[in-house]
Design a protein around this motif. Structure first.
Motif, PDB file in Angstrom:
ATOM      1  N   GLU A 419       0.840  -1.205   0.000  1.00 16.62           N
ATOM      2  CA  GLU A 419       0.000   0.000   0.000  1.00 16.62           C
ATOM      3  C   GLU A 419       0.871   1.249   0.000  1.00 16.62           C
ATOM      4  O   GLU A 419       1.832   1.343   0.763  1.00 16.62           O
ATOM      5  CB  GLU A 419      -0.939   0.001   1.207  1.00 16.62           C
ATOM      6  CG  GLU A 419      -1.879  -1.188   1.231  1.00 16.62           C
ATOM      7  CD  GLU A 419      -3.039  -1.001   2.213  1.00 16.62           C
ATOM      8  OE1 GLU A 419      -3.157   0.096   2.801  1.00 16.62           O
ATOM      9  OE2 GLU A 419      -3.822  -1.947   2.377  1.00 16.62           O
ATOM     10  N   PHE A 420       0.493   2.221  -0.843  1.00 11.69           N
ATOM     11  CA  PHE A 420       1.242   3.465  -0.997  1.00 11.69           C
ATOM     12  C   PHE A 420       0.335   4.624  -0.599  1.00 11.69           C
ATOM     13  O   PHE A 420      -0.600   4.963  -1.322  1.00 11.69           O
ATOM     14  CB  PHE A 420       1.715   3.605  -2.444  1.00 11.69           C
ATOM     15  CG  PHE A 420       2.689   2.534  -2.858  1.00 11.69           C
ATOM     16  CD1 PHE A 420       4.048   2.798  -2.939  1.00 11.69           C
ATOM     17  CD2 PHE A 420       2.249   1.246  -3.166  1.00 11.69           C
ATOM     18  CE1 PHE A 420       4.946   1.808  -3.314  1.00 11.69           C
ATOM     19  CE2 PHE A 420       3.136   0.249  -3.544  1.00 11.69           C
ATOM     20  CZ  PHE A 420       4.488   0.528  -3.615  1.00 11.69           C
ATOM     21  N   PHE A 469     -12.940  13.804 -10.048  1.00 11.39           N
ATOM     22  CA  PHE A 469     -12.535  12.449 -10.424  1.00 11.39           C
ATOM     23  C   PHE A 469     -12.869  11.527  -9.263  1.00 11.39           C
ATOM     24  O   PHE A 469     -12.891  11.959  -8.110  1.00 11.39           O
ATOM     25  CB  PHE A 469     -11.038  12.395 -10.724  1.00 11.39           C
ATOM     26  CG  PHE A 469     -10.622  13.274 -11.869  1.00 11.39           C
ATOM     27  CD1 PHE A 469     -10.430  12.744 -13.134  1.00 11.39           C
ATOM     28  CD2 PHE A 469     -10.419  14.639 -11.683  1.00 11.39           C
ATOM     29  CE1 PHE A 469     -10.053  13.548 -14.195  1.00 11.39           C
ATOM     30  CE2 PHE A 469     -10.044  15.458 -12.737  1.00 11.39           C
ATOM     31  CZ  PHE A 469      -9.859  14.910 -14.000  1.00 11.39           C
ATOM     32  N   ILE A 470     -13.097  10.260  -9.573  1.00 10.12           N
ATOM     33  CA  ILE A 470     -13.482   9.320  -8.514  1.00 10.12           C
ATOM     34  C   ILE A 470     -12.726   8.016  -8.664  1.00 10.12           C
ATOM     35  O   ILE A 470     -12.399   7.589  -9.779  1.00 10.12           O
ATOM     36  CB  ILE A 470     -15.016   9.076  -8.526  1.00 10.12           C
ATOM     37  CG1 ILE A 470     -15.429   8.238  -7.303  1.00 10.12           C
ATOM     38  CG2 ILE A 470     -15.474   8.436  -9.834  1.00 10.12           C
ATOM     39  CD1 ILE A 470     -16.930   8.218  -7.048  1.00 10.12           C
ATOM     40  N   LYS A 471     -12.423   7.395  -7.516  1.00 10.22           N
ATOM     41  CA  LYS A 471     -11.782   6.091  -7.526  1.00 10.22           C
ATOM     42  C   LYS A 471     -12.322   5.267  -6.365  1.00 10.22           C
ATOM     43  O   LYS A 471     -12.906   5.813  -5.409  1.00 10.22           O
ATOM     44  CB  LYS A 471     -10.265   6.217  -7.431  1.00 10.22           C
ATOM     45  CG  LYS A 471      -9.677   6.505  -6.045  1.00 10.22           C
ATOM     46  CD  LYS A 471      -8.159   6.591  -6.125  1.00 10.22           C
ATOM     47  CE  LYS A 471      -7.416   6.357  -4.840  1.00 10.22           C
ATOM     48  NZ  LYS A 471      -7.649   7.294  -3.755  1.00 10.22           N
ATOM     49  N   THR A 472     -12.150   3.956  -6.441  1.00  9.97           N
ATOM     50  CA  THR A 472     -12.444   3.124  -5.282  1.00  9.97           C
ATOM     51  C   THR A 472     -11.313   3.318  -4.276  1.00  9.97           C
ATOM     52  O   THR A 472     -10.192   3.680  -4.650  1.00  9.97           O
ATOM     53  CB  THR A 472     -12.528   1.631  -5.651  1.00  9.97           C
ATOM     54  OG1 THR A 472     -11.210   1.156  -5.987  1.00  9.97           O
ATOM     55  CG2 THR A 472     -13.469   1.399  -6.827  1.00  9.97           C
ATOM     56  N   SER A 473     -11.614   3.064  -3.020  1.00 11.33           N
ATOM     57  CA  SER A 473     -10.537   3.085  -2.020  1.00 11.33           C
ATOM     58  C   SER A 473      -9.730   1.798  -2.084  1.00 11.33           C
ATOM     59  O   SER A 473      -8.641   1.712  -1.516  1.00 11.33           O
ATOM     60  CB  SER A 473     -11.120   3.250  -0.618  1.00 11.33           C
ATOM     61  OG  SER A 473     -11.846   2.078  -0.244  1.00 11.33           O
ATOM     62  N   GLY A 536      -0.594  16.710   6.802  1.00  9.45           N
ATOM     63  CA  GLY A 536      -0.044  15.571   7.524  1.00  9.45           C
ATOM     64  C   GLY A 536      -0.867  14.306   7.412  1.00  9.45           C
ATOM     65  O   GLY A 536      -0.382  13.211   7.710  1.00  9.45           O
ATOM     66  N   LYS A 537      -2.135  14.423   6.993  1.00 12.17           N
ATOM     67  CA  LYS A 537      -2.966  13.244   6.785  1.00 12.17           C
ATOM     68  C   LYS A 537      -2.645  12.636   5.410  1.00 12.17           C
ATOM     69  O   LYS A 537      -2.097  13.302   4.526  1.00 12.17           O
ATOM     70  CB  LYS A 537      -4.446  13.597   6.855  1.00 12.17           C
ATOM     71  CG  LYS A 537      -4.873  14.258   8.158  1.00 12.17           C
ATOM     72  CD  LYS A 537      -4.796  13.289   9.321  1.00 12.17           C
ATOM     73  CE  LYS A 537      -5.370  13.929  10.586  1.00 12.17           C
ATOM     74  NZ  LYS A 537      -5.332  12.991  11.736  1.00 12.17           N
ATOM     75  N   THR A 538      -2.995  11.366   5.235  1.00  7.98           N
ATOM     76  CA  THR A 538      -2.679  10.699   3.976  1.00  7.98           C
ATOM     77  C   THR A 538      -3.897   9.986   3.401  1.00  7.98           C
ATOM     78  O   THR A 538      -4.891   9.760   4.086  1.00  7.98           O
ATOM     79  CB  THR A 538      -1.553   9.654   4.166  1.00  7.98           C
ATOM     80  OG1 THR A 538      -2.000   8.635   5.068  1.00  7.98           O
ATOM     81  CG2 THR A 538      -0.282  10.294   4.686  1.00  7.98           C
ATOM     82  N   ILE A 539      -3.782   9.620   2.123  1.00  7.98           N
ATOM     83  CA  ILE A 539      -4.820   8.886   1.397  1.00  7.98           C
ATOM     84  C   ILE A 539      -4.121   7.858   0.522  1.00  7.98           C
ATOM     85  O   ILE A 539      -2.976   8.062   0.110  1.00  7.98           O
ATOM     86  CB  ILE A 539      -5.678   9.857   0.551  1.00  7.98           C
ATOM     87  CG1 ILE A 539      -6.989   9.211   0.112  1.00  7.98           C
ATOM     88  CG2 ILE A 539      -4.900  10.367  -0.654  1.00  7.98           C
ATOM     89  CD1 ILE A 539      -8.078   9.296   1.129  1.00  7.98           C
ATOM     90  N   ILE A 540      -4.779   6.767   0.241  1.00 11.40           N
ATOM     91  CA  ILE A 540      -4.198   5.739  -0.628  1.00 11.40           C
ATOM     92  C   ILE A 540      -4.038   6.307  -2.043  1.00 11.40           C
ATOM     93  O   ILE A 540      -4.932   6.985  -2.564  1.00 11.40           O
ATOM     94  CB  ILE A 540      -5.061   4.461  -0.636  1.00 11.40           C
ATOM     95  CG1 ILE A 540      -4.332   3.303  -1.315  1.00 11.40           C
ATOM     96  CG2 ILE A 540      -6.424   4.698  -1.253  1.00 11.40           C
ATOM     97  CD1 ILE A 540      -3.222   2.709  -0.512  1.00 11.40           C
ATOM     98  N   ALA A 541      -2.903   6.065  -2.670  1.00 10.81           N
ATOM     99  CA  ALA A 541      -2.625   6.632  -3.995  1.00 10.81           C
ATOM    100  C   ALA A 541      -3.433   5.921  -5.075  1.00 10.81           C
ATOM    101  O   ALA A 541      -3.705   4.719  -4.969  1.00 10.81           O
ATOM    102  CB  ALA A 541      -1.137   6.509  -4.308  1.00 10.81           C
ATOM    103  N   PRO A 542      -3.819   6.628  -6.129  1.00 13.59           N
ATOM    104  CA  PRO A 542      -4.476   5.975  -7.267  1.00 13.59           C
ATOM    105  C   PRO A 542      -3.622   4.840  -7.820  1.00 13.59           C
ATOM    106  O   PRO A 542      -2.404   4.979  -7.962  1.00 13.59           O
ATOM    107  CB  PRO A 542      -4.623   7.111  -8.285  1.00 13.59           C
ATOM    108  CG  PRO A 542      -4.662   8.353  -7.465  1.00 13.59           C
ATOM    109  CD  PRO A 542      -3.738   8.093  -6.317  1.00 13.59           C
ATOM    110  N   ALA A 554      -6.844   0.475  -5.528  1.00 12.61           N
ATOM    111  CA  ALA A 554      -7.523   1.773  -5.446  1.00 12.61           C
ATOM    112  C   ALA A 554      -7.687   2.279  -6.878  1.00 12.61           C
ATOM    113  O   ALA A 554      -6.844   2.997  -7.402  1.00 12.61           O
ATOM    114  CB  ALA A 554      -6.719   2.746  -4.592  1.00 12.61           C
ATOM    115  N   ALA A 555      -8.769   1.875  -7.509  1.00 11.66           N
ATOM    116  CA  ALA A 555      -8.911   1.981  -8.965  1.00 11.66           C
ATOM    117  C   ALA A 555      -9.656   3.242  -9.389  1.00 11.66           C
ATOM    118  O   ALA A 555     -10.819   3.435  -9.016  1.00 11.66           O
ATOM    119  CB  ALA A 555      -9.652   0.759  -9.492  1.00 11.66           C
TER     120      ALA A 555
END
Length: 614
Positions: A419-420, A469-473, A536-542, A554-555
């Motif tokens: 996971e990135f 834009f939208i992606k799945t988590s 400082g917070k993060t989210i999973i990269a596309p 994460a598509a």
């Protein structure tokens, strides 16, 4: 006009009189454009603009800018770019066979091709064919620079006509071609003239071959081809046939061996049992068969049982010498079955689409040293044993990895980083680079809540003329992106907007959505976490994989895919590359949208608390 053609070489042309360009695999195309008419003609004299209307549309849209340079004639390659150094042969072939206008239009929009220009034959009506190569390249470079067109191939750039640069150092460009699995290079002498219809030794193509050990199964009497195969679970799998590369005495000896050991013969073929092992070099697989196979050498040290489909697939990708893939057969996921080498291949193929989102971001990864079968751990600090090419940056006393290049991504894959996770801003930005709404339902069974929230938010954005834009988590939710121009807004300012959207959802449907921080008080409602969008917070990269049992990703999605049929588990590692080739990259206009985003007026309304009626 017949194009000038390069000659194939198996030796690297070196010396001060040679310059090097990346060779792309597509349709050779000559662009003619005078004041009244435009044409794009293939090597075989076929018109291409009707099959690739996106090129025509782009040129027409920029006609006023380009008009001073007409009439012009450019030489180039029409391609589907996979990355800056590789084009996708199979995709351009499929496009070339299309005849349905509606299907062509759909593909042109979702997966546009690019016209890469490497030579100029005429500009402002002046013929340049008799000028030397360097002079022509300078004229071409000046044209692209003045017209604000890309000065090197870029698959994410929506300016579809792009310049192919030259390089002085063979090793510099060859390392990138190998790393990005490109077709090869074309070496060109500095003083060459453009000679119509001639296959010249002043242009030499040097290809990025792959190698496979295989065994001969048949000889075709009508044309002299030798058919080769490999074993897969004790079954003989055909992978192609070759004739080139054999010396006359080798060809004669091989034919005599086959003839003396034949098991059967008919009007067309002589058949033999697996016994004669050879090594064949080829460009890539296309529809299960080798492209441009050449005999390389006999492998008397091998038995047919050593020639397996598994080793064939493992060698499909070229890896840099400083990336050593350890334990390639290690199982990482059970269903779907994914081994370590499969995972590394995924990262290499997805890198053109994933790396732009990792660029200049402080990276946090989750590593799975035992695959999905063991416990993971978070990694923020770059380990001391990381190779020198891994870039890092200190922040809050943590030495973060910056994944700006493919080699770093492959190294992280070899470390079993699944996971990135990235922050909402780059290291070069003083504020958020995007707004992301993380729509996280209480469980995957409640995924419908995320769909409902996403569609409501989409309605708002359309009213506000915002590009989203939208992606799945990749886990159980959806994530909506609003790209923003760099160094323009603060987190306090974007918080006004995220809070407004969250409050709107809760007001619209309080039974479905909540901003309640305490889990025990949420019930079965979807939590709209507008506070999560912060420094400082993060989210999973596309395109990042997730550590789920289904090997989900994460598509990125097209908005029309967001409906009751959407399921997170339908987007898995083994299908993602095929999905991109078939449907395109839903985020391909993401970075272009940053400068077009009309967020400023919305923010001004929120500051004045003069909220629009939604």
């Amino acid at each position: 006009m017949k194009p000038m053609l390069p000659s194939l070489t198996f030796e690297v042309p070196k010396g001060n009189d040679w310059l090097y360009e990346v060779k792309y695999d597509g349709f050779r195309a000559i662009l003619h454009w005078d004041h009244n008419e435009m044409s794009l003609i293939s090597r075989n004299g076929k018109p291409l603009l009707n099959i690739f209307p996106e090129i025509c549309s782009f040129l027409e849209a920029n006609k006023e800018k380009l008009k001073p340079y007409l009439p012009l004639t450019f030489d180039g390659e029409l391609v589907f770019l996979e990355n800056a150094y590789k084009s996708q042969f199979s995709t351009i072939q499929v496009r070339g066979r299309m005849r349905s206008l509606s299907r062509i239009a759909e593909k042109a929009k979702a997966s546009p091709c690019h016209l890469l220009i490497f030579d100029v034959l005429k500009i402002k009506g002046k013929p340049l064919k008799n000028e030397d190569y360097l002079s022509r390249k300078k004229t071409l470079y000046d044209f692209f620079k003045k017209c604000n067109l890309p000065l090197m191939p870029d698959e994410m750039n929506t300016k579809l006509v792009q310049y192919i640069p030259f390089f002085n150092d063979f090793n510099e460009i060859w390392e990138k071609v190998v790393l990005f699995n490109g077709e090869g290079i074309v070496a060109k002498q500095k003083t060459n003239k453009w000679e119509e219809g001639k296959r010249t030794t002043l242009w030499l193509k040097y290809k990025n071959w792959k190698y496979v050990s295989c065994f001969i199964t048949a000889y075709e009497k009508t044309n002299g081809y030798f058919y080769v195969s490999v074993y897969q679970d004790n079954m003989v799998i055909s992978i192609g046939q070759f004739i080139f590369g054999l010396k006359p005495d080798e060809k004669k000896a091989l034919f005599e061996i086959i003839k003396a050991n034949k098991t059967d013969e008919d009007n067309k073929y002589i058949y033999v049992e697996p016994a004669i092992c050879v090594e064949v070099k080829y460009l890539e697989l296309y529809e299960g068969q080798m492209r441009e196979p050449h005999f390389h050498q006999f492998r008397f040290d091998l038995s047919p049982n050593d020639c397996t489909y598994h080793q064939f697939i493992q060698k499909q990708k070229n890896f840099p010498s400083d990336i050593d893939v350890t334990h390639p057969d290690k199982p990482l996921w059970a269903e779907p079955s994914i081994q370590k080498i499969d995972y590394i291949h995924y990262l290499q193929e997805i890198s053109p689409y994933m790396l732009p989102f990792l660029k200049n971001r402080l990276l946090t990864v989750i590593r799975y040293p035992h695959g999905i079968f063991g416990d993971p751990f978070y990694q923020k600090n770059c380990p001391e044993y990381a190779p020198e090419f891994v870039e890092t940056e200190m922040s809050d006393e943590i030495n973060y990895i910056i994944c700006n290049q493919l080699k770093t991504l492959l190294w992280l894959g070899n470390q079993l980083a699944f996971e990135f996770h990235i922050p909402f801003q780059t290291t070069l930005s003083k504020g958020p680079s995007e707004i992301v709404f993380d729509l996280d339902p209480p469980s995957r069974d409640a995924f419908g809540l995320a769909i409902k929230a996403a569609l409501l938010i989409k309605e708002i954005f359309e009213q506000l003329e915002l590009i989203s834009f939208i992606k799945t988590s990749g886990n159980k939710g959806l994530q909506i992106y609003l790209p923003l121009p760099e160094n323009t807004y603060t987190y306090d300012e974007t918080r006004l907007f995220t809070a407004f959207i969250a409050q709107y959802l809760v007001t619209k449907d309080p039974a479905s959505f909540t901003i309640e921080r305490m889990k025990k008080n949420r019930g079965n409602r979807l939590y709209v976490d507008y506070i999560q969008h912060a420094e400082g917070k993060t989210i999973i990269a596309p395109y990042s994989p997730r550590g789920t049992k289904e090997a989900t990703v994460a598509a990125p999605l097209y908005w029309e895919e967001v409906n009751e049929h959407l399921k997170v588990e339908n987007f898995q590692i083994p299908q993602m590359i095929k999905r991109i080739h078939n449907k395109g990259n839903p985020f391909h206009t993401y970075f272009e949208a940053k400068e077009k985003q009309k967020f400023g007026p919305i923010l001004e309304i929120l500051r004045n608390k003069n909220l629009p009626s939604l």
